[in-house]
Design an enzyme around this catalytic site. Sequence first.
Site, mmCIF file in Angstrom:
data_model
loop_
_atom_site.group_PDB
_atom_site.id
_atom_site.type_symbol
_atom_site.label_atom_id
_atom_site.label_comp_id
_atom_site.label_asym_id
_atom_site.label_seq_id
_atom_site.Cartn_x
_atom_site.Cartn_y
_atom_site.Cartn_z
ATOM 1 N N SER A 77 43.860 42.408 37.448
ATOM 2 C CA SER A 77 43.391 41.384 36.509
ATOM 3 C C SER A 77 44.438 41.077 35.446
ATOM 4 O O SER A 77 44.927 41.978 34.754
ATOM 5 C CB SER A 77 42.118 41.898 35.827
ATOM 6 N N ASP A 116 46.273 39.001 40.145
ATOM 7 C CA ASP A 116 45.966 37.774 39.418
ATOM 8 C C ASP A 116 47.311 37.224 38.927
ATOM 9 O O ASP A 116 47.866 37.715 37.937
ATOM 10 C CB ASP A 116 45.046 38.151 38.248
ATOM 11 N N ASP A 118 47.962 34.381 37.623
ATOM 12 C CA ASP A 118 47.788 33.284 36.655
ATOM 13 C C ASP A 118 48.191 31.951 37.311
ATOM 14 O O ASP A 118 47.712 31.629 38.372
ATOM 15 C CB ASP A 118 48.581 33.572 35.368
ATOM 16 N N ASN A 153 43.065 32.192 28.826
ATOM 17 C CA ASN A 153 41.940 32.748 29.574
ATOM 18 C C ASN A 153 40.833 31.709 29.730
ATOM 19 O O ASN A 153 40.559 30.917 28.828
ATOM 20 C CB ASN A 153 41.396 33.995 28.853
ATOM 21 N N HIS A 220 35.769 29.314 40.286
ATOM 22 C CA HIS A 220 35.416 30.017 39.052
ATOM 23 C C HIS A 220 34.393 29.201 38.270
ATOM 24 O O HIS A 220 34.423 27.972 38.293
ATOM 25 C CB HIS A 220 36.669 30.243 38.210
HETATM 26 C C1 SPV Z 1 41.220 38.006 35.067
HETATM 27 O O1 SPV Z 1 40.584 39.034 35.333
HETATM 28 O O2 SPV Z 1 42.244 38.012 34.404
HETATM 29 C C2 SPV Z 1 40.732 36.721 35.519
HETATM 30 C C3 SPV Z 1 39.320 36.535 35.677
HETATM 31 O O3 SPV Z 1 41.508 35.839 35.695
HETATM 32 S S1 SPV Z 1 38.752 35.745 34.272
HETATM 33 O O4 SPV Z 1 39.037 36.550 33.120
HETATM 34 O O5 SPV Z 1 37.339 35.576 34.523
HETATM 35 O O6 SPV Z 1 39.392 34.450 34.150
HETATM 36 MG MG MG Z 2 43.293 36.102 34.801
#
Ligand code: SPV
Ligand code: MG
Length: 587
Positions: A77, A116, A118, A153, A220
């Site tokens: 993440s 992740d 990004d 985020n 998402h």
């Molecule tokens: C992360 O875990 O960094 C994600 C998911 O991208 S979220 O925070 O829901 O965007």
């Molecule tokens: Mg993320």
Amino acid sequence: MACGAEAVRWVGVRGPDGLGSGVSHPSAGLSDRPAPSRAAALRALLAGPELAFLMEAHSGLSARIVEEAGFAGIWGSGLAMSASLGLRDNNEASWTQVLEQVEYMADATRLPILLDGDTGYGNFNSVRRLVAKLCARGVAGVCIEDKLFPKTNSFIGEAQPLADVEEFCGRIRAAKDSQIDDDFCLVARTEALISGHPMDEALRRAEAYHRAGADAILIHSKQRTAHEILGFMARWGDRCPVVIVPTMYYATPTAAFREAGISTVIWANHLVRASITAMRQTAARIHGDQALSEVEDRIASVRDIFALVDNDELERAGDRYLPVASLPAPVPPPPAVVGIVLAASRGEGLGPLTADRPKCMIDVRGRPLLAQLLDTLRQGGVRDLAVVRGYAKAAISADTVPADGLVLLDNDDYATTGEVASLLRAEGRLRGETVIVYGDVLFRRYILDALMGVDADIVIAVDALRQRAQAARGAHSAHPRDLVRADKPFSTSYLDDAPATLQEIGAVAPGLSTGEWIGLLRLSPHGAELVRAELDAMRADGSAAQADMPALLARLSARHPVAVHYITGHWLDVDTVTDLADARNFS
Ligand code: SPV
Ligand code: MG
């Protein structure tokens, strides 16, 4: 070449090609069939018929914990990884710093990791470099989202700008053209719904990304229910696997995702959040107490850390690689400490609560008391454990208490015999260092640790304050038979460290008692011999069948010194409903 085709866990050790494909363990012979690559494992999760789960990790240690819990894959993440560095989820960590972080995670586990990524940290060119480096480091896949670098985020603000569809498709194609492993997975994430666009736009983007070569689509949503996600699935069908992140719609039953045909659920940030809670509580407690005893048995042991980072492997490697002469002489492991838990009695004072189980099996905060006692003993190094059952013995079994090497012994005459008769059922185990404890007692682990450190053949734990505390509450002394008189009372003086020795135990005259035995005693190997001899004597004179443990201790103290180790609280036994109420507040 396959990314990360390790057959065994390797600890930061690369194969001869330097690409992480090698097997670090020489005992894995050349003829061993290579395990499927981690990329292939991730592909199987994404494309498989079962709903799959990826659990967040943000460090080598948390990755190990995800593997230990049984998950089949890891979500690297961005939010959790940046937070663990004390940074914001705004690309404050550079992509090479992220690469280093995920490399620690890949080294620490055998699980496939979906990073992740990004936005891909820039344009198509940064995506190409990223994918090539991830393959080289044994990372199984990457997820990129259709936003602009530097990202913010998803749960911050509204209407974040999205990338141009064609430009983002170029990033996807660049990623697929750069992978070294055919199975490397590219997950394309659309933020269309998060940014407030209609479902048609989300579907248009998902379709474009799918055509550009994405192996899966991450849709998402930040709604509190899964209605957007389920609406998307109804129209998307099974074009390609769909991944979701139900952080905001966490209350949706997992069955709904399964029914909707979703491929993979990401639990995105729950380990970093759990660690924040645990660290805050622990820091506050230590700060407030200026002491450690309250936290010691609520946190992982140092030994647990050694196990998680596989210290044993280093020792085995030393055997293989260090010249024999330089190896330290092998230290034989200390013999296991024997534990005997006397759990035969019903506990009449608890009435209907013990209709179908002995009192040690009553639930305290969702777990039987005995299960918690066994945990404490094991954490304190008492591993060779036996429980003597009696009343409602079927209630104590490998299904109801942590079994792990536990031996169950039975005193079927529990109704007509005393505690010594139960101890006799475990007589054969009284060899070497031994802990004997009543089955209905809970105590903090530091008490056991302290008892183990007392230099005496027989030592009992005695609470110096309980009687006073009970008197202050207006309660009568619940256990006159466990009252103790030692040759010196408890002292708080730093200078007064002379040991106390048992003089009398049982119904000690009021005013003479210096404390109450908590039902816990420790024997040295010689102490265990002394107890065996005393049990023989009791059998010979006919007193063994009816005697209770204080009677045994009284006999022992007449012939040998029995050390008294004073404590001041931090334990409980459960004889009455009031005790039980106390126990339920004991955390
Ligand atoms: C992360 O875990 O960094 C994600 C998911 O991208 S979220 O925070 O829901 O965007
Ligand atoms: Mg993320």
